[in-house]
Design a protein around this motif. Sequence first.
Motif, PDB file in Angstrom:
ATOM      1  N   ILE A  59       0.831  -1.204   0.000  1.00  0.00           N
ATOM      2  CA  ILE A  59       0.000   0.000   0.000  1.00  0.00           C
ATOM      3  C   ILE A  59       0.863   1.250   0.000  1.00  0.00           C
ATOM      4  O   ILE A  59       0.656   2.184  -0.791  1.00  0.00           O
ATOM      5  N   CYS A  60       1.853   1.280   0.880  1.00  0.00           N
ATOM      6  CA  CYS A  60       2.671   2.494   1.020  1.00  0.00           C
ATOM      7  C   CYS A  60       3.539   2.753  -0.202  1.00  0.00           C
ATOM      8  O   CYS A  60       3.794   3.912  -0.550  1.00  0.00           O
ATOM      9  N   VAL A 114       1.185   6.542   9.287  1.00  0.00           N
ATOM     10  CA  VAL A 114      -0.268   6.718   9.249  1.00  0.00           C
ATOM     11  C   VAL A 114      -0.987   5.420   8.902  1.00  0.00           C
ATOM     12  O   VAL A 114      -1.991   5.045   9.527  1.00  0.00           O
ATOM     13  N   VAL A 115      -0.483   4.710   7.897  1.00  0.00           N
ATOM     14  CA  VAL A 115      -1.189   3.539   7.365  1.00  0.00           C
ATOM     15  C   VAL A 115      -1.103   2.329   8.296  1.00  0.00           C
ATOM     16  O   VAL A 115      -2.031   1.515   8.373  1.00  0.00           O
ATOM     17  N   VAL A 156      -3.684  -0.500  -5.857  1.00  0.00           N
ATOM     18  CA  VAL A 156      -3.191  -1.399  -4.812  1.00  0.00           C
ATOM     19  C   VAL A 156      -3.669  -2.832  -5.009  1.00  0.00           C
ATOM     20  O   VAL A 156      -2.904  -3.792  -4.787  1.00  0.00           O
ATOM     21  N   LEU A 157      -4.897  -3.031  -5.416  1.00  0.00           N
ATOM     22  CA  LEU A 157      -5.483  -4.378  -5.480  1.00  0.00           C
ATOM     23  C   LEU A 157      -4.621  -5.391  -6.230  1.00  0.00           C
ATOM     24  O   LEU A 157      -4.462  -6.535  -5.767  1.00  0.00           O
ATOM     25  N   PRO A 158      -4.022  -5.050  -7.392  1.00  0.00           N
ATOM     26  CA  PRO A 158      -3.233  -6.053  -8.112  1.00  0.00           C
ATOM     27  C   PRO A 158      -1.957  -6.483  -7.396  1.00  0.00           C
ATOM     28  O   PRO A 158      -1.378  -7.520  -7.740  1.00  0.00           O
ATOM     29  N   VAL A 159      -1.487  -5.697  -6.416  1.00  0.00           N
ATOM     30  CA  VAL A 159      -0.221  -6.043  -5.757  1.00  0.00           C
ATOM     31  C   VAL A 159      -0.428  -6.590  -4.349  1.00  0.00           C
ATOM     32  O   VAL A 159       0.543  -6.819  -3.627  1.00  0.00           O
ATOM     33  N   VAL A 160      -1.670  -6.827  -3.944  1.00  0.00           N
ATOM     34  CA  VAL A 160      -1.930  -7.420  -2.631  1.00  0.00           C
ATOM     35  C   VAL A 160      -1.351  -8.835  -2.599  1.00  0.00           C
ATOM     36  O   VAL A 160      -1.643  -9.652  -3.482  1.00  0.00           O
ATOM     37  N   PRO A 161      -0.515  -9.154  -1.616  1.00  0.00           N
ATOM     38  CA  PRO A 161       0.062 -10.508  -1.552  1.00  0.00           C
ATOM     39  C   PRO A 161      -1.025 -11.579  -1.413  1.00  0.00           C
ATOM     40  O   PRO A 161      -1.972 -11.415  -0.634  1.00  0.00           O
TER      41      PRO A 161
END
Length: 352
Positions: free
Chosen positions: A240-241, A258-259, A321-326
């Motif tokens: 995400i970051c 923050v995240v 972000v969705l395509p790189v979520v482990p």
Amino acid sequence: MRRFVHETHAQRVVFASGAAREKLAEEIGLLGASRVMVLAGPSEAAVAARVTADLPVALKHDEVVMHVPVAVAERAREAARAHDVDALVSVGGGSTTGLAKAVALTTGLPVVAVPTTYAGSEATSVWGLTEGEVKTTGTDPRVLPRSVVYDAELMLSLPVDLSVASGLNALAHCVDAMWAPRTDPIDAALAAEGIRALAAGLPLVVDDPGGLPGREQALYGAYLAAVAFASAGSGLHHKICHVLGGRYNLPHAPTHAVVLPHVLALNGPAAPEAERRIAEAFGTTTALEGLEALRTRLDAPRALRDYGFREDQIPDAVVAVLPVVPESNPALVTPDNLQQLLRSAWEGATPR
């Protein structure tokens, strides 16, 4: 049965408060280098001049930019070639170390890192380059610094607010290492000790910015965090970051600070063993309770909107972000809960 494969990176680590100049000269001597390129941004120029005074410096390079744009990396690589350097010394935070790694990636030159923040990049083989709005990361043994010289006295000039953000960035390495794609029991043990050290050291830094005990504890914790992260790999938090930093040019450490609690709130219930270990390291009943108590104690960064992230960018960030979520992330990540996570981080809401 317990089965895992753990790989330990080959790297010399020198902890020596007040002795960076002497120890750095020793490390360069061990490499046999005679034409050193020193990389340090303008804000680190005085520190770099002091700690590299005994080195055979052939070139000082000060073009350091956050997230290492490709064009900046290319200019540094060309400078290294033009001056026929045989070793790189980075003096600074994650951006400086990242630039040295970018040069090492294509030249194979050895790096000796002298950190001035708690970023942890110096202990990993992870590199990152940004082109346009896309930040690309990878791993390569060539970019791992041959040695690191940690001198807590160099941290004394780091302002408290930056120390807090940088320290929480290190803490994020620990938390992510608990459920990252390659995590193993050794990573978890390193991460837990890193959390304990950072949770003990950072309040001391806030209370006594000019004192060494807090700085040393935080630096020790940041190193353990980086080693755990280097082995375990990038989890959801870092994915995400990296998107937020590269795509919207957000500052690295505050974005992580923050995240982090929002990712912990999402993943903790789905990873009870990791959640328990994090809570134990904080000395609290739950992991989120421990993290939030520490963030309150440190007056930590709270909202992404304070750092330039706009509300209307949230839907675009979700798509990126969705395509790189482990695939191994313990909690199911959906467009809906990811949007809620980013919105909560944007507005600085209490993580739930």
